[in-house]
Design a protein around this motif. Structure first.
Motif, PDB file in Angstrom:
ATOM      1  N   VAL A 137       0.839  -1.194   0.000  1.00 48.64           N
ATOM      2  CA  VAL A 137       0.000   0.000   0.000  1.00 48.64           C
ATOM      3  C   VAL A 137       0.879   1.251   0.000  1.00 48.64           C
ATOM      4  N   HIS A 138       0.621   2.134  -0.945  1.00 49.58           N
ATOM      5  CA  HIS A 138       1.323   3.420  -1.008  1.00 49.58           C
ATOM      6  C   HIS A 138       0.279   4.535  -0.949  1.00 49.58           C
ATOM      7  N   ASN A 139      -0.066   4.902   0.267  1.00 49.26           N
ATOM      8  CA  ASN A 139      -0.990   5.998   0.498  1.00 49.26           C
ATOM      9  C   ASN A 139      -0.218   7.290   0.710  1.00 49.26           C
ATOM     10  N   PRO A 140      -0.794   8.433   0.330  1.00 41.50           N
ATOM     11  CA  PRO A 140      -0.159   9.701   0.681  1.00 41.50           C
ATOM     12  C   PRO A 140      -0.128   9.852   2.198  1.00 41.50           C
ATOM     13  N   PRO A 141       0.782  10.651   2.717  1.00 42.88           N
ATOM     14  CA  PRO A 141       0.777  10.908   4.161  1.00 42.88           C
ATOM     15  C   PRO A 141      -0.559  11.506   4.578  1.00 42.88           C
ATOM     16  N   LEU A 142      -0.999  11.142   5.754  1.00 39.97           N
ATOM     17  CA  LEU A 142      -2.205  11.751   6.296  1.00 39.97           C
ATOM     18  C   LEU A 142      -1.960  13.234   6.558  1.00 39.97           C
ATOM     19  N   ARG A 143      -2.985  14.039   6.339  1.00 37.60           N
ATOM     20  CA  ARG A 143      -2.845  15.477   6.538  1.00 37.60           C
ATOM     21  C   ARG A 143      -4.016  15.993   7.374  1.00 37.60           C
ATOM     22  N   LEU A 144      -3.712  16.832   8.315  1.00 37.59           N
ATOM     23  CA  LEU A 144      -4.728  17.465   9.146  1.00 37.59           C
ATOM     24  C   LEU A 144      -4.738  18.958   8.867  1.00 37.59           C
ATOM     25  N   VAL A 145      -5.880  19.461   8.433  1.00 36.47           N
ATOM     26  CA  VAL A 145      -6.045  20.892   8.190  1.00 36.47           C
ATOM     27  C   VAL A 145      -6.926  21.452   9.300  1.00 36.47           C
ATOM     28  N   CYS A 146      -6.352  22.313  10.112  1.00 39.66           N
ATOM     29  CA  CYS A 146      -7.080  22.929  11.215  1.00 39.66           C
ATOM     30  C   CYS A 146      -7.431  24.369  10.854  1.00 39.66           C
ATOM     31  N   VAL A 147      -8.705  24.684  10.859  1.00 43.15           N
ATOM     32  CA  VAL A 147      -9.138  26.064  10.663  1.00 43.15           C
ATOM     33  C   VAL A 147      -9.402  26.644  12.049  1.00 43.15           C
ATOM     34  N   GLY A 148      -8.545  27.576  12.453  1.00 38.63           N
ATOM     35  CA  GLY A 148      -8.645  28.155  13.786  1.00 38.63           C
ATOM     36  C   GLY A 148      -7.441  27.794  14.629  1.00 38.63           C
ATOM     37  N   ALA A 149      -6.601  28.793  14.912  1.00 37.88           N
ATOM     38  CA  ALA A 149      -5.388  28.565  15.717  1.00 37.88           C
ATOM     39  C   ALA A 149      -5.718  28.811  17.181  1.00 37.88           C
ATOM     40  N   VAL A 150      -6.545  27.936  17.739  1.00 35.78           N
ATOM     41  CA  VAL A 150      -7.063  28.110  19.094  1.00 35.78           C
ATOM     42  C   VAL A 150      -6.374  27.141  20.061  1.00 35.78           C
ATOM     43  N   HIS A 151      -6.812  27.157  21.331  1.00 34.36           N
ATOM     44  CA  HIS A 151      -6.170  26.322  22.343  1.00 34.36           C
ATOM     45  C   HIS A 151      -6.296  24.828  22.021  1.00 34.36           C
ATOM     46  N   ILE A 152      -7.455  24.425  21.503  1.00 29.35           N
ATOM     47  CA  ILE A 152      -7.621  23.012  21.138  1.00 29.35           C
ATOM     48  C   ILE A 152      -6.612  22.631  20.059  1.00 29.35           C
ATOM     49  N   THR A 153      -6.389  23.528  19.108  1.00 30.91           N
ATOM     50  CA  THR A 153      -5.426  23.279  18.034  1.00 30.91           C
ATOM     51  C   THR A 153      -4.021  23.089  18.597  1.00 30.91           C
ATOM     52  N   GLN A 154      -3.675  23.875  19.605  1.00 34.22           N
ATOM     53  CA  GLN A 154      -2.352  23.738  20.218  1.00 34.22           C
ATOM     54  C   GLN A 154      -2.150  22.358  20.814  1.00 34.22           C
ATOM     55  N   ALA A 155      -3.209  21.760  21.323  1.00 29.20           N
ATOM     56  CA  ALA A 155      -3.107  20.408  21.870  1.00 29.20           C
ATOM     57  C   ALA A 155      -3.210  19.347  20.786  1.00 29.20           C
ATOM     58  N   LEU A 156      -4.072  19.594  19.785  1.00 25.26           N
ATOM     59  CA  LEU A 156      -4.340  18.591  18.753  1.00 25.26           C
ATOM     60  C   LEU A 156      -3.166  18.385  17.809  1.00 25.26           C
ATOM     61  N   VAL A 157      -2.496  19.463  17.428  1.00 21.79           N
ATOM     62  CA  VAL A 157      -1.439  19.364  16.421  1.00 21.79           C
ATOM     63  C   VAL A 157      -0.308  18.425  16.840  1.00 21.79           C
ATOM     64  N   PRO A 158       0.280  18.545  18.045  1.00 22.72           N
ATOM     65  CA  PRO A 158       1.337  17.591  18.408  1.00 22.72           C
ATOM     66  C   PRO A 158       0.841  16.158  18.533  1.00 22.72           C
ATOM     67  N   MET A 159      -0.396  15.972  18.981  1.00 21.95           N
ATOM     68  CA  MET A 159      -0.958  14.620  19.034  1.00 21.95           C
ATOM     69  C   MET A 159      -1.085  14.035  17.632  1.00 21.95           C
TER      70      MET A 159
END
Length: 326
Positions: free
Chosen positions: A169-191
């Motif tokens: 299987v050759h899938n593209p890397p998973l990508r997360l697009v976050c709209v909103g640079a908020v506190h939840i985003t600060q926790a979600l991005v490193p996870m």
């Protein structure tokens, strides 16, 4: 980038070494039993002068694979190798017990045609999901698209029930697009990074999308619909809307509903989501499209605070990606 389980740039490295005149052979784990040190699909690239990148066993059998690869470069034939990893060797690479692995060795330019490898590398560069299929007995190989849906969804390379057909299987890397640079985003991005995602954060508000708040991350200050158009949305993309502001969330949401992203999540209460649904209906989206929105976002785990909400979001993303939740 190299991970603990797979050398992700193996096809690109093999093509580069082959075209440089050094020569290259690709070694791929095609089957495992027991506590094998590397998962199926892990790859090692061996150059004609003995240089190596990647791993198929964490060091247990690399030496033998390299020798077989160098011989394969001389005779131009693929090899299917089988190794037993002893408990003692397994313990040395961090496993409690040993196992057995099968490794396919393919010299580039002979067993593995250069044109086929180029096609694979190009597909990967274009973020196009493809499966590399090879008959382990005859060596017949090809790239296939739109096949093996379960394997593609689960990122699970392996041998088919016929015992002869190996599918990588050759899938593209998973990508997360976050709209909103908020506190939840600060926790979600490193996870999300730990889970294998490449995150991108979109927020035109400079006070929120400050590099100091997201060190080392990709920040886009475009209007969300313009940003997602630049990025492109595909089947390996998750879109998370976290601003609480329809002026920011809705443009990106409409772009995602018109695309084939695997996950759309939007922050807000049930009342907020009902209003969001009404706006999307007024914008002309169908019930089927609107039902793709996960709102309120995240699994209901009783989350309190940004970090736990981020856990619930990543958990829901994973469940949707792996087909465990509609």
């Amino acid at each position: 980038m190299q991970t603990a389980t797979q050398f992700e740039n193996a096809p690109e490295t093999a093509l580069e070494w082959h075209q440089s005149g050094t020569g290259a052979a690709l070694a791929t784990v095609v089957q495992t039993w027991g506590s094998a040190p590397r998962r199926t699909g892990s790859q090692l690239v061996v150059s004609g002068d003995g240089q190596i990148e990647g791993s198929v066993s964490g060091g247990c059998v690399e030496g033998a694979v390299v020798m077989e690869a160098l011989e394969a470069l001389e005779d131009g034939k693929h090899r299917l190798l089988e190794f037993g990893v002893s408990d003692e060797d397994a313990f040395a690479v961090g496993l409690a017990c040993g196992g057995t692995i099968k490794v396919l060795v393919e010299p580039v330019g002979s067993a593995l045609p250069e044109a086929l490898l180029q096609e694979l590398v190009q597909a990967r560069a274009n973020r196009a999901p493809v499966a590399y299929e090879v008959n382990l007995a005859t060596g017949t190989r090809r790239l296939v698209r739109g096949a093996y849906p379960d394997r593609m969804r689960m990122d699970r390379s392996g041998v088919e029930d016929d015992g002869e057909t190996f599918v990588a299987v050759h899938n593209p890397p998973l990508r997360l697009v976050c709209v909103g640079a908020v506190h939840i985003t600060q926790a979600l991005v490193p996870m999300a990074r730990i889970a294998g995602y490449d995150p991108v954060i979109i927020d035109p508000r400079a006070a929120f999308a400050a590099p100091e708040r997201f060190p080392g991350e990709i920040l886009m200050d475009d209007w969300p619909d313009e940003a997602v158009e630049k990025l492109g949305l595909d089947t390996r993309t998750a879109l998370v809307l976290l601003t609480h502001d329809p002026k920011l969330d809705d443009p990106a949401l409409q772009a995602a509903l018109a695309a084939d992203v695997f996950y759309i999540g939007a922050l807000g209460s049930k009342k907020t989501h009902a209003a969001r649904v009404s706006r999307m209906q007024e914008a002309g989206f169908t019930e089927e499209q609107i039902n793709r929105i996960h709102g309120p976002i995240g699994l209901d785990i009783g989350a309190a605070g940004p970090a736990e909400i981020a856990v619930s979001i990543l958990s829901e993303m994973t469940a949707v990606l792996r087909g465990k939740q509609p």
